[in-house]
Design an enzyme around this catalytic site. Structure first.
Site, PDB file in Angstrom:
ATOM      1  N   LYS A  59      32.931  58.966  46.903  1.00 12.58           N
ATOM      2  CA  LYS A  59      34.393  58.954  47.094  1.00 12.58           C
ATOM      3  C   LYS A  59      34.994  60.300  46.694  1.00 12.58           C
ATOM      4  CE  LYS A  59      34.615  53.950  46.476  1.00 12.58           C
ATOM      5  NZ  LYS A  59      34.948  52.784  45.648  1.00 12.58           N
TER       6      LYS A  59
ATOM      7  N   ASP B 153      43.131  50.620  46.321  1.00 10.86           N
ATOM      8  CA  ASP B 153      42.100  49.623  46.617  1.00 10.86           C
ATOM      9  C   ASP B 153      42.722  48.334  47.177  1.00 10.86           C
ATOM     10  OD1 ASP B 153      39.373  50.158  46.290  1.00 10.86           O
ATOM     11  OD2 ASP B 153      39.495  50.063  44.095  1.00 10.86           O
TER      12      ASP B 153
ATOM     13  N   GLN C 236      36.536  51.484  39.507  1.00  8.59           N
ATOM     14  CA  GLN C 236      35.333  50.988  40.187  1.00  8.59           C
ATOM     15  C   GLN C 236      34.871  49.676  39.551  1.00  8.59           C
ATOM     16  OE1 GLN C 236      34.156  52.338  42.961  1.00  8.59           O
ATOM     17  NE2 GLN C 236      32.416  50.988  43.185  1.00  8.59           N
TER      18      GLN C 236
HETATM   19  N1  GUN Z   1      32.994  47.827  43.950  1.00  3.05           N
HETATM   20  C1  GUN Z   1      32.456  47.496  45.146  1.00  3.05           C
HETATM   21  N2  GUN Z   1      33.318  47.799  46.138  1.00  3.05           N
HETATM   22  C2  GUN Z   1      34.402  48.348  45.558  1.00  3.05           C
HETATM   23  C3  GUN Z   1      35.623  48.872  46.074  1.00  3.05           C
HETATM   24  O1  GUN Z   1      35.910  48.880  47.277  1.00  3.05           O
HETATM   25  N3  GUN Z   1      36.487  49.355  45.142  1.00  3.05           N
HETATM   26  C4  GUN Z   1      36.219  49.337  43.805  1.00  3.05           C
HETATM   27  N4  GUN Z   1      37.143  49.816  42.980  1.00  3.05           N
HETATM   28  N5  GUN Z   1      35.101  48.845  43.303  1.00  3.05           N
HETATM   29  C5  GUN Z   1      34.203  48.366  44.176  1.00  3.05           C
END
Ligand code: GUN
Length: 296
Positions: free
Chosen positions: A52, A119, A96
């Site tokens: 990311k 998110d 995350q």
């Molecule tokens: N863990 C697995 N997928 C995601 C996501 O799209 N965002 C976040 N913050 N954590 C995750």
């Protein structure tokens, strides 16, 4: 059969965002700034967050990686979130998941300023999504919608079967595929670990979206001819032939299922790259909203 090429589409989207960022720079405007909070050192989470941050750099966004130890307390994380909420330079941030067991995930998601929640996990944004209001749509479901749209896949009147009811993928996906508009207007069945006759239900699906995390769960004999198959699975399976010691395997028995499907996403190279592209898109949207709010 058409492969829904997430690598290509995500690269198109990143190119479009790069152009938008270049315009901002030309006008002397601030560029979007995404922060990512990573608690602990789970290998998969480290990889995802790293991707990311790298994607931000590629397209000209500013990015900040906040790494906290696995022993971080709930209070310490909440205090970091407060800091990010108040930091005027940061347009959006993500925490995350999963978080270590001493931290209450719901409390953390509630603490994120909904205007910075790129998110789309905050209940306010999730509620807005369910009510067809403009909001941040969680990146993975948003990426699937974008793939269906860019490949002009008809969803109206079709039976969509979603496998898995996670808050991140299955649940929002089931809402989005049933809502008015396109992609949407389909009749949705949300299946999970307590669903009876799951194979019979899947066999009736025009669109199957699998977010289960069981490698090669979906076999060719389970899907109907010309089904549209979306694989959200990304399980790490040991593989000595790979330098890193593992390979990424989806929920779908791809080689067999692709012979029956009309559209299918590969793993890797399908939904995965789309998730990152849509997070960037949400961050661009957050910047735009932030700019307008600051001007008011
Ligand atoms: N863990 C697995 N997928 C995601 C996501 O799209 N965002 C976040 N913050 N954590 C995750």
């Amino acid at each position: 059969m058409t492969i829904l090429d997430g690598r290509k589409i995500s690269s198109d989207i990143k190119e479009e965002i790069t152009q938008a960022v270049n315009k901002m720079k030309d006008k002397g405007e601030k560029v979007p700034h995404l922060a990512a909070v990573l608690v602990g050192n789970d290998g998969a989470s480290l990889t995802y967050v790293g991707s990311k941050v790298k994607a931000c750099e590629q397209i000209g966004f500013e990015s900040t990686l906040v790494q906290m130890p696995s022993t971080t307390s709930e209070i310490e994380l909440l205090s970091k979130i407060k800091e990010l909420n108040e930091d005027q330079d940061i347009d959006g941030f993500i925490v995350q998941l999963p978080l270590p067991p001493q931290i209450d995930t719901q409390k953390v998601l509630l603490a994120v300023d909904p205007d910075k929640d790129v998110d789309g996990f905050h209940p306010m944004n999730f509620g807005k999504m369910a009510l067809d209001m403009s909001t941040f749509i969680p990146a993975t479901p948003f990426g699937i919608l974008e793939l269906l749209e860019r490949y002009q896949v008809e969803t109206k009147g079709k039976h969509t079967v979603v496998i898995g009811r996670s808050h991140i993928v299955g649940r929002p996906m089931s809402i989005l595929m049933g809502r008015k508009g396109w992609p949407g207007n389909s009749t949705v069945t949300l299946t999970h670990s307590h669903t009876k006759n799951i194979t019979q239900i899947i066999s009736q699906a025009d669109i199957v979206i699998s977010a289960l995390g069981i490698p090669n769960f979906l076999k060719a004999e389970m899907v109907k001819d010309d089904a549209i198959v979306i694989d959200v699975g990304i399980t790490r399976v040991a593989d000595d032939t790979k330098k890193r010691g593992y390979k990424i395997v989806g929920d779908v028995d791809y080689d067999a299922v692709k012979k029956k499907a009309s559209f299918i996403t590969p793993v890797p190279g399908g939904v995965g790259p789309m998730t990152i592209a849509m997070l960037l898109k949400n961050t661009l949207l957050a910047r735009e909203r932030h700019r307008v709010n600051q001007a008011l």
